[in-house]
Design a protein around this motif. Structure first.
Motif, PDB file in Angstrom:
ATOM      1  N   GLY A   9       0.671  -1.189  -0.505  1.00  0.00           N
ATOM      2  CA  GLY A   9       0.388   0.488  -0.354  1.00  0.00           C
ATOM      3  C   GLY A   9       1.188   1.148   0.048  1.00  0.00           C
ATOM      4  O   GLY A   9       0.259   2.381  -0.285  1.00  0.00           O
ATOM      5  N   GLY A  10       1.931   0.871   0.165  1.00  0.00           N
ATOM      6  CA  GLY A  10       3.344   2.313   0.436  1.00  0.00           C
ATOM      7  C   GLY A  10       4.081   2.427  -0.937  1.00  0.00           C
ATOM      8  O   GLY A  10       5.150   2.600  -1.022  1.00  0.00           O
ATOM      9  N   SER A  15       7.044   2.368   8.000  1.00  0.00           N
ATOM     10  CA  SER A  15       5.488   1.935   8.909  1.00  0.00           C
ATOM     11  C   SER A  15       5.462   1.747   9.930  1.00  0.00           C
ATOM     12  O   SER A  15       4.695   1.695  10.666  1.00  0.00           O
ATOM     13  N   SER A  16       6.213   1.768  11.093  1.00  0.00           N
ATOM     14  CA  SER A  16       6.406   1.358  12.511  1.00  0.00           C
ATOM     15  C   SER A  16       7.797   1.092  13.001  1.00  0.00           C
ATOM     16  O   SER A  16       8.859   0.267  12.844  1.00  0.00           O
ATOM     17  N   SER A  19       0.642  15.938  12.219  1.00  0.00           N
ATOM     18  CA  SER A  19      -0.905  15.089  11.874  1.00  0.00           C
ATOM     19  C   SER A  19      -1.817  15.990  12.620  1.00  0.00           C
ATOM     20  O   SER A  19      -2.619  16.627  11.940  1.00  0.00           O
ATOM     21  N   LYS A  73       5.576  11.852  12.584  1.00  0.00           N
ATOM     22  CA  LYS A  73       4.905  10.819  11.668  1.00  0.00           C
ATOM     23  C   LYS A  73       3.758  11.765  10.800  1.00  0.00           C
ATOM     24  O   LYS A  73       3.722  12.551  11.108  1.00  0.00           O
ATOM     25  N   THR A  74       4.032  10.527   9.664  1.00  0.00           N
ATOM     26  CA  THR A  74       3.185  11.451   8.916  1.00  0.00           C
ATOM     27  C   THR A  74       1.639  10.955   9.034  1.00  0.00           C
ATOM     28  O   THR A  74       1.191  10.676   9.955  1.00  0.00           O
ATOM     29  N   ILE A  75       0.545  12.007   8.216  1.00  0.00           N
ATOM     30  CA  ILE A  75      -1.328  11.246   8.563  1.00  0.00           C
ATOM     31  C   ILE A  75      -0.975  10.268   8.119  1.00  0.00           C
ATOM     32  O   ILE A  75      -2.092   9.814   9.219  1.00  0.00           O
ATOM     33  N   GLU A  76       0.101   9.276   7.546  1.00  0.00           N
ATOM     34  CA  GLU A  76      -0.855   8.254   7.328  1.00  0.00           C
ATOM     35  C   GLU A  76      -0.048   6.705   8.743  1.00  0.00           C
ATOM     36  O   GLU A  76      -0.586   5.991   8.573  1.00  0.00           O
ATOM     37  N   GLY A  77       0.924   8.013   9.323  1.00  0.00           N
ATOM     38  CA  GLY A  77       1.278   7.385  10.920  1.00  0.00           C
ATOM     39  C   GLY A  77       2.661   6.962  10.780  1.00  0.00           C
ATOM     40  O   GLY A  77       2.665   5.943  11.723  1.00  0.00           O
ATOM     41  N   HIS A  78       2.569   7.312   9.452  1.00  0.00           N
ATOM     42  CA  HIS A  78       4.493   6.378   9.358  1.00  0.00           C
ATOM     43  C   HIS A  78       5.920   7.343  10.157  1.00  0.00           C
ATOM     44  O   HIS A  78       5.598   8.614  10.475  1.00  0.00           O
TER      45      HIS A  78
END
Length: 574
Positions: free
Chosen positions: A232-233, A283-284, A306, A398-403
């Motif tokens: 997805g990324g 991603s985490s 964010s 962190k990005t808006i996607e949580g990265h």
């Protein structure tokens, strides 16, 4: 045959086979075979102890395979053609690695290119790119697009099947021509060059990874490469904005692939690719092996990025330019640092040197652990500066996607590759530029831990090769220089795509004005000059081979009237 046997779970249509099974295994009262796990376990462990798996690690056991395989034992499993090809690939990789010679190849996009590659004796493997499939051949959707890994996961396996079936046709055609050559020696051509294919990031969770690995083995790929990007990324490794997954997540993909192939009884090769050299997002933060490379801010009580973005999106009359400016201003105000960089900024020189010394000392005493978690790094900081607090916040940016923000670099790629190496047959370093010094540094760090690790290098068309400091001599020797450092497998991933574009554009551009003169000058005359077998495309496609088969089936009847090489055969003009 007894009714009990007819009703058994596994229908056995041979008394001889049943007798054999009774001799080697137990047979249930209902007639179905009962797997003797000890025998199967011994067989699998003998397989795993072969030189093929000398340098590889498995976290699952032979019993795990027996329990999940079903009633068909390893001996009764169909031997997949891809496994024969994998054995061939394994031997090629090892011999070239030991001789410090490159196993170099070009990416192909169709059977035609495959057939031309086959005639090159010094090119011994084939490669199929996911990028090429994404942009030229996308399965059931027919939606061509950039390489974002968003096409159906059977797309590349289906392309592998197409190429592998074409390889087999041309191999059969070649064998027939040898039988019909009346003793004259023909040029040796290997149409069955092992296929290495692009499996992207596995296209989903572990069940998707396993299903895709199964498809590749069924359809003819001798080996696949899996990259540590996020489903997805995912983006092409030479685009910005790619997101890597935690080290442990990618390890699970490699283990799942091996488990699937062990269930199938195949020897297919796994290439573990890392894109961490170029990536700026993770991603985490779940894996402590990644902690040293995560970036944070040192400003106290700062509103997270964010929050700022979402608040801005909720505002009225905010243009895209204003929105971008707000995000840029946040980064200008909050510089990003790794934890070590944050410590250096907030401690004295003496304290920071003590911090580094203590880390180095602890590294030398650790067993099989070459990393520090954020918890451990904070503990070391407290030991050398008990009266100071180092502020470090990796959640705020962190990005808006949580990265998380990630410090993609050579050291990150080295650390990940060392983690992947025991579970993979080869390691692929994806780079930003063709840099021999960078590759040498990487290779020597890996080989200091795992001397037998085979490496892969992407000779990418994305690089502007002549703008990277090469001379004609160093450009020519680059592949062989890399091979000396253990980069045994090297590939121009999109060679077929670019050649296709260049040659057809040259013809089309001239044909619009000069008609058939262009075709003869640019194509047909050149085919004759270089002895390209596509000149006689009917013969190339296998028309004479099919003609021979029909002659056998019809016992020679109508061989003259229905022969493809009859009076209407236009290629007799050549």
């Amino acid at each position: 045959m007894s009714s009990k046997l007819l009703n058994s779970k596994l229908y056995i249509n041979s008394k001889a086979l049943t007798k054999t099974l009774k001799n080697k295994r137990f047979i249930h009262d209902n007639g179905s075979p009962y797997i003797d796990s000890k025998e199967d376990i011994a067989s699998i462990e003998k397989w795993w102890s072969s030189p093929r798996y000398m340098d590889l690690k498995r976290d699952h056991t032979s019993l795990d395979i027996v329990k999940h395989r079903g009633n068909l034992s390893l001996q009764n499993y169909t031997k997949y053609p891809s496994s024969f090809q994998a054995d061939k690939l394994f031997n090629l990789v090892n011999s070239h690695f030991n001789e410090k010679k490159p196993l170099h190849t070009l990416g192909v996009i169709d059977p035609l290119q495959m057939s031309q590659l086959a005639k090159c004796k010094e090119i011994k493997v084939s490669y199929i790119s996911g990028w090429a499939c994404s942009s030229t051949l996308v399965g059931s959707t027919n939606e061509v697009s950039p390489d974002f890994g968003d096409y159906p996961y059977d797309t590349v396996p289906n392309q592998v099947e197409r190429i592998f079936k074409a390889q087999q046709l041309h191999d059969r055609k070649y064998m027939l021509s040898n039988f019909n050559s009346s003793g004259s020696k023909k040029e040796e051509v290997d149409y069955l060059k092992p296929i290495i294919a692009d499996a992207d990031m596995g296209h989903g969770g572990l069940t998707s990874v396993m299903k895709m690995a199964k498809l590749f083995a069924e359809k003819g790929a001798a080996g696949i490469h899996l990259e540590d990007q996020l489903m997805g990324g995912k983006k092409c490794g030479h685009l910005g904005g790619s997101v890597v997954v935690p080290t442990a997540t990618h390890l699970s993909r490699l283990k799942a692939t091996r488990f699937q192939w062990d269930l199938m009884g195949t020897n297919n090769l796994i290439i573990a690719r890392t894109d961490s050299l170029n990536s700026r997002l993770l991603s985490s933060c779940v894996d402590p092996r990644d902690h040293a490379f995560i970036k944070g801010i040192i400003n106290k009580n700062e509103k997270p990025l964010s929050d700022t973005i979402i608040d801005t999106q909720s505002a009225i009359d905010i243009s895209k330019d204003d929105f971008a400016a707000i995000e840029e201003n946040w980064y200008d105000k909050n510089k990003l640092y790794t934890y070590d960089e944050a410590v250096e900024l907030q401690l004295s020189n003496e304290e920071f040197n003590q911090y580094k010394s203590l880390k180095a000392k602890l590294t030398n005493t650790k067993m099989d652990k070459n990393y520090f978690s954020i918890y451990e790094m904070r503990e070391i900081t407290r030991q050398v500066a008990p009266n100071k607090t180092v502020h470090f916040d990796w959640d705020a940016p962190k990005t808006i996607e949580g990265h998380y923000m990630f410090n993609g670099c050579t050291e990150a790629a080295i650390q990940r590759s060392i983690a992947f190496a025991p579970y993979a047959d080869l390691i692929w370093l994806e780079t930003k530029t063709p840099d021999l010094n960078e590759a040498t540094n990487f290779a020597r760090k890996i080989h200091s831990v795992y001397p037998n690790t085979k490496l892969v290098y992407n000779l990418s068309p994305s690089f502007n090769w002549m703008e990277n400091g090469f001379t004609p001599d160093t450009l020519k020797s680059f592949i062989w220089d890399l091979a000396k450092e253990g980069f045994v497998l090297q590939l121009v991933s999109l060679a077929g795509l670019h050649v296709d574009g260049v040659s057809f554009w040259e013809l089309a551009k001239d044909f619009q004005y000069n008609g058939m003169k262009s075709y003869v000058d640019i194509v047909q005359r050149k085919e004759k000059e270089i002895n390209c077998d596509i000149l006689t495309h009917q013969k190339w496609s296998g028309a004479e081979y099919i003609d021979s088969i029909m002659n056998v089936v019809n016992n020679g009847s109508s061989s003259k009237t229905q022969s493809t090489t009859g009076s209407s055969y236009t290629e007799s003009q050549f």
